[in-house]
Design an enzyme around this catalytic site. Structure first.
Site, PDB file in Angstrom:
ATOM      1  CE  LYS A  29      92.989  50.024 -53.557  1.00 30.91           C
ATOM      2  NZ  LYS A  29      94.023  49.650 -54.506  1.00 30.91           N
ATOM      3  CB  THR A  30      87.642  47.231 -56.965  1.00 28.69           C
ATOM      4  OG1 THR A  30      88.198  48.536 -56.819  1.00 28.69           O
ATOM      5  CG2 THR A  30      86.229  47.342 -57.482  1.00 28.69           C
ATOM      6  CG  ASP A 218      86.255  50.732 -54.619  1.00 31.10           C
ATOM      7  OD1 ASP A 218      87.388  50.670 -54.110  1.00 31.10           O
ATOM      8  OD2 ASP A 218      86.022  50.363 -55.786  1.00 31.10           O
ATOM      9  CD  GLU A 219      88.934  54.299 -56.455  1.00 27.47           C
ATOM     10  OE1 GLU A 219      89.920  54.896 -55.955  1.00 27.47           O
ATOM     11  OE2 GLU A 219      88.992  53.651 -57.518  1.00 27.47           O
ATOM     12  CD  GLN A 249      95.335  54.025 -56.959  1.00 27.44           C
ATOM     13  OE1 GLN A 249      94.618  54.178 -57.923  1.00 27.44           O
ATOM     14  NE2 GLN A 249      95.486  52.847 -56.362  1.00 27.44           N
ATOM     15  NE  ARG A 596      94.857  53.369 -62.848  1.00 23.43           N
ATOM     16  CZ  ARG A 596      94.474  52.661 -61.777  1.00 23.43           C
ATOM     17  NH1 ARG A 596      93.391  51.937 -61.794  1.00 23.43           N
ATOM     18  NH2 ARG A 596      95.201  52.676 -60.674  1.00 23.43           N
TER      19      ARG A 596
HETATM   20  N1  LIG Z   1      93.902  36.909 -56.342  1.00 26.04           N
HETATM   21  C1  LIG Z   1      93.894  37.340 -57.590  1.00 26.04           C
HETATM   22  N2  LIG Z   1      94.370  36.568 -58.592  1.00 26.04           N
HETATM   23  C2  LIG Z   1      94.380  36.986 -59.871  1.00 26.04           C
HETATM   24  N3  LIG Z   1      93.916  38.184 -60.265  1.00 26.04           N
HETATM   25  C3  LIG Z   1      93.415  39.014 -59.316  1.00 26.04           C
HETATM   26  C4  LIG Z   1      93.381  38.642 -57.941  1.00 26.04           C
HETATM   27  N4  LIG Z   1      92.836  39.685 -57.262  1.00 26.04           N
HETATM   28  C5  LIG Z   1      92.548  40.649 -58.161  1.00 26.04           C
HETATM   29  N5  LIG Z   1      92.881  40.261 -59.398  1.00 26.04           N
HETATM   30  C6  LIG Z   1      92.756  41.051 -60.647  1.00 26.04           C
HETATM   31  O1  LIG Z   1      93.656  42.148 -60.566  1.00 26.04           O
HETATM   32  C7  LIG Z   1      93.125  43.301 -61.206  1.00 26.04           C
HETATM   33  C8  LIG Z   1      93.118  44.459 -60.251  1.00 26.04           C
HETATM   34  O2  LIG Z   1      92.124  44.283 -59.274  1.00 26.04           O
HETATM   35  P1  LIG Z   1      91.281  45.498 -58.703  1.00 26.04           P
HETATM   36  O3  LIG Z   1      90.800  46.355 -59.808  1.00 26.04           O
HETATM   37  O4  LIG Z   1      90.311  44.954 -57.733  1.00 26.04           O
HETATM   38  O5  LIG Z   1      92.451  46.279 -57.938  1.00 26.04           O
HETATM   39  P2  LIG Z   1      92.344  47.612 -57.075  1.00 26.04           P
HETATM   40  O6  LIG Z   1      93.200  47.403 -55.892  1.00 26.04           O
HETATM   41  O7  LIG Z   1      90.930  47.954 -56.853  1.00 26.04           O
HETATM   42  O8  LIG Z   1      93.044  48.659 -58.064  1.00 26.04           O
HETATM   43  P3  LIG Z   1      92.922  50.254 -58.061  1.00 26.04           P
HETATM   44  O9  LIG Z   1      93.729  50.737 -56.909  1.00 26.04           O
HETATM   45  O10 LIG Z   1      93.511  50.678 -59.353  1.00 26.04           O
HETATM   46  O11 LIG Z   1      91.474  50.578 -57.913  1.00 26.04           O
HETATM   47  C9  LIG Z   1      91.750  42.915 -61.686  1.00 26.04           C
HETATM   48  O12 LIG Z   1      91.826  42.569 -63.043  1.00 26.04           O
HETATM   49  C10 LIG Z   1      91.387  41.718 -60.830  1.00 26.04           C
HETATM   50  O13 LIG Z   1      90.474  40.880 -61.478  1.00 26.04           O
HETATM   51 MG   LIG Z   2      89.798  49.636 -57.367  1.00 24.86          MG
END
Ligand SMILES: Nc1ncnc2c1ncn2[C@@H]1O[C@H](COP(=O)(O)OP(=O)(O)OP(=O)(O)O)[C@@H](O)[C@H]1O
Ligand SMILES: [Mg+2]
Length: 726
Positions: A29-30, A218-219, A249, A596
């Site tokens: 997402k981020t 975000d969040e 979350q 995490r």
């Molecule tokens: N398409 C993709 N291919 C490979 N790695 C990815 C891809 N998309 C995201 N990632 C990697 O996955 C990890 C998680 O991504 P991110 O932190 O954006 O998730 P999030 O949904 O924001 O998580 P959270 O809910 O914990 O905030 C990061 O290390 C990111 O670089």
């Molecule tokens: Mg995130």
């Protein structure tokens, strides 16, 4: 760099209208939010200043800026990537006058707010009254402001706690007046006043609505009512609002976050596109299985699927210790082992529910010479000398800053003692002016000759501190204040290691001012407002150590290995959550903590734990019960014990290679038998030993046993199942 998946790409490229990305942890997402900003600038020719992106911490904002700066050619300085609070300060600095403040308004941090409330409670004679604790009132005021209701504070307080109904209204009024008098806002006011500005001031509203073509958050699950309204109004110009979040979350309800914001997004923004991401790119499949097992016990979720095809790591570990010392020791040794295998300390984290648990962990890490960084302790900006220097700067920028003035009026010592200070405060209250104004007019307003003299001296110093400060750079003002105030001399004369450290810290502060001076539009006021917004988490940097932090603080972060310590009932979930029937929020916190971890996850529980000064038996967290046992590698030495070799306890073996007992929940047993000092006993794991002392009654009867193999252990007889030998 990897390719985004199809859904992620859709989330990046669906740029018009309202879009919600609702997806589980680690699904990108981020990442998508960041990519989208880059896409808007690079592909859609959107100007950076037309974009508003909101993150949860300043640090996240910083990272996002750096990432985007790496892929776009545009000038990043125009781009608004910040937290809600920093965004609001930026708007308020422009429009403060419209709300009756001056541009150099002060920001009250938690500490300032508490001190002000303490003063008010004292003045009202409520200091000794237990119902009116300053912390409690502060939190209630904060919640009230964030809820943004139509009730007045008195009604709001009465609904929640009738015991404080009598004076709640008056306290709130005093608090508000005092802030206004000092040209100050607390953290919540920053948001509330910005909302007020946008709702009541057509100019400001039109300006920002025209400016921001794209709003991204975000969040989103942890936004509160005021933040929701801010977003709604700011995005109303173009209607392009993009939020990402995960209802599972949402962990900040205690601070006023409202999960409804994400659950009702589609109602709030009709016609919204909802995009779900299902692939987790962060965690090993086995870690994700554990997370899913726990979170599925919550009701009222927006159902989500989350899977991962990373499947190369080991099973998550559940380790049952016999004491918090053993728990900490186990963690330290495993960290050492992982490090020997090549994992970096900076890629490991120990998470806990409450800070109290960090002390013993720190002790053991030090013992093993493992570098670590702890968040939520005293941060740089909370240190005494830094707060003192900042107080000097604050009174320069804002002569009405009474609280800040009181902080340094007698630091260094100027023979203005408590009685004299009291006289000044009274004169200020009586005349409705600031303390500095009282001192500046001491001849007229005061009678005490000695005090008049002191006041004159202080004012003379103040003149020198503030002379022409607007023409100077911030670091020059700071250096001058450091000398003229006598603070430098005070520290230099002390000649202790502590004073040395303080001198270094102030040098660092001056250095940060120097860096700040290099920015556009720098001013003392701007510097002070920036400082006020820095949170402990922002000081996170990669210095190579293991990270120690609360689970709350870990939101949005990721680590190769995560240790979750203290997974005991009454700690996690907390006693309070259990009492208040609010376990679901704690379960979400558990989900956050577990997700995490990228490769390795360890959850630890201890059968005995000293908490708040008392050693007591402890039962494993219900969250651990919720995990299918075949998903975990359960290691521990409680009943039934398969390996009876006491040698195992001495721990040369790899603790996580299995081979230990399968642990079960401890339950009290009848204390039978005649234990006495000198009785020789046998324990299934620790082997034989002699009772050294006995205390307590019934279930809480505790014996200290000196085991031949492992040394002294304190144990509850009801739980220890000791066999009496003679
Ligand atoms: N398409 C993709 N291919 C490979 N790695 C990815 C891809 N998309 C995201 N990632 C990697 O996955 C990890 C998680 O991504 P991110 O932190 O954006 O998730 P999030 O949904 O924001 O998580 P959270 O809910 O914990 O905030 C990061 O290390 C990111 O670089
Ligand atoms: Mg995130």
């Amino acid at each position: 760099m990897y390719q985004l998946n199809e859904r992620q790409r859709q989330a990046v490229e669906t740029i018009s209208g309202a879009v919600l990305v609702l997806a589980g942890a680690g699904s990108g997402k981020t990442r998508v939010l960041t990519e989208r900003v880059a896409y808007l600038i690079n592909e859609k020719e959107v100007a950076p200043w037309q974009i508003l992106a909101i993150t949860f911490t300043n640090k996240a904002a910083q990272e996002m800026k750096e990432r985007i700066a790496g892929v776009v050619a545009a000038d990043m300085r125009d781009m608004w990537i910040s937290t809600f609070h920093a965004m609001c300060v930026r708007m308020l600095r422009r429009y403060a006058e419209a709300l009756g403040y001056t541009k150099n308004f002060l920001i009250y941090d938690t500490d300032d707010t508490l001190r002000l409330l303490k003063k008010i409670l004292e003045r009202m004679g409520l200091k000794e009254n237990k119902s009116y604790s300053d912390r409690y009132i502060k939190n209630l005021i904060s919640k009230y402001k964030n809820d943004n209701t139509t009730l007045d504070f008195e009604q709001y307080a009465e609904e929640r706690n009738p015991f404080i109904a009598e004076y709640a209204g008056e306290i709130f009024d005093e608090y508000t007046q005092e802030l206004q008098k000092q040209n100050a806002m607390d953290f919540d006011d920053l948001l509330l006043n910005t909302l007020l500005l946008l709702e009541t001031n057509g100019d400001a509203r039109t300006y920002y609505q025209n400016k921001f073509h794209y709003v991204l958050v975000d969040e989103y699950q942890d936004t509160n009512m005021v933040q929701y309204k801010l977003i709604k109004i700011l995005s109303a110009g173009y209607g392009n609002i993009f939020v990402v979040g995960d209802d599972d979350q949402s962990i900040y309800a205690f601070r006023g976050a409202n999960i409804r914001n994400i659950l009702e997004f589609e109602k709030d923004f009709p016609g919204a596109t909802v995009i779900r991401l299902e692939q987790n790119y962060r965690s090993d499949k086995k870690i994700l299985d554990v997370a899913n097992c726990v979170i599925k016990n919550n009701e009222g979720r927006k159902g989500k699927t989350l899977w991962s095809d990373i499947d190369r790591g080991e099973k998550p570990v559940l380790y049952t210790a016999n004491s918090e010392y053993e728990e900490a020791e186990t963690i330290a040794r495993e960290i050492q082992r992982l490090s020997d295998e090549g994992m970096r300390y900076a890629d490991m984290a120990i998470l806990y529910r409450i800070h109290t648990l960090s002390r013993i962990l720190e002790e053991k890490l030090r013992l093993y010479a493992i570098p670590y960084r702890i968040y939520g302790g005293i941060s740089f900006y909370e240190r005494r000398e830094i707060k003192d220097m900042v107080a000097y700067l604050n009174i320069i920028a804002n002569p009405a800053a009474d609280l800040q003035l009181l902080r340094i009026i007698n630091t260094p010592k100027r023979a203005i003692g408590a009685a004299k200070v009291e006289a000044l405060v009274q004169a200020a209250d009586y005349n409705g002016i600031s303390i500095l104004e009282v001192m500046q007019n001491a001849n007229v307003l005061l009678t005490d000759k000695a005090l008049i003299k002191k006041a004159d001296e202080f004012c003379e110093m103040y003149e020198r501190l503030s002379e022409n400060y607007t023409d100077m750079s911030v670091h020059e003002v700071m250096e001058r204040a450091y000398e003229v105030s006598g603070y430098k001399k005070m520290l230099e004369e002390e000649q202790t290691p502590e004073a040395e450290a303080r001198i270094e810290n102030i040098a660092e502060l001056i250095n940060s001012a120097y860096t700040y001076d290099g920015e556009d539009e720098s001013s003392l006021e701007g510097f002070l407002q920036n400082i006020a917004l820095i949170t402990d988490l922002d000081s996170m940097d990669d210095q190579g150590g293991v990270t120690l932090m609360t689970m709350h603080a870990a939101k949005g972060l990721e680590f190769d290995a995560v240790f979750v310590a203290g997974m005991d009932e009454n700690i996690f979930p907390s006693q309070r959550a259990i009492d208040e029937d609010n376990v679901e929020e704690e379960r979400r916190l558990c989900y956050v903590a577990v997700t995490r971890a990228k490769q390795r996850l360890y959850m630890l529980h201890s059968n005995m734990r000293t908490l708040y000064g008392r050693m007591q038996p402890s039962v494993q967290s219900r969250f651990l019960d919720e995990i299918d046992s075949d998903l975990l590698n359960c290691i521990g030495r409680k009943k039934p014990v398969i390996s009876q070799k006491p040698a195992a306890v001495k721990g040369k073996t790899d603790l996580f290679s299995g081979g230990f007992s399968i642990q079960k929940k401890a339950s009290p047993q009848k204390v039978t038998g005649n234990y006495d000092i000198g009785t020789v006993v046998e324990h299934k794991t620790f082997g034989r030993g002699k009772v050294k002392s006995i205390a307590g009654e019934g279930d809480s009867r505790v014996a200290v046993v000196d085991f031949y193999e492992v040394g002294e252990k304190k144990m509850f007889l009801a739980f220890a199942s000791l066999k009496i030998l003679k």
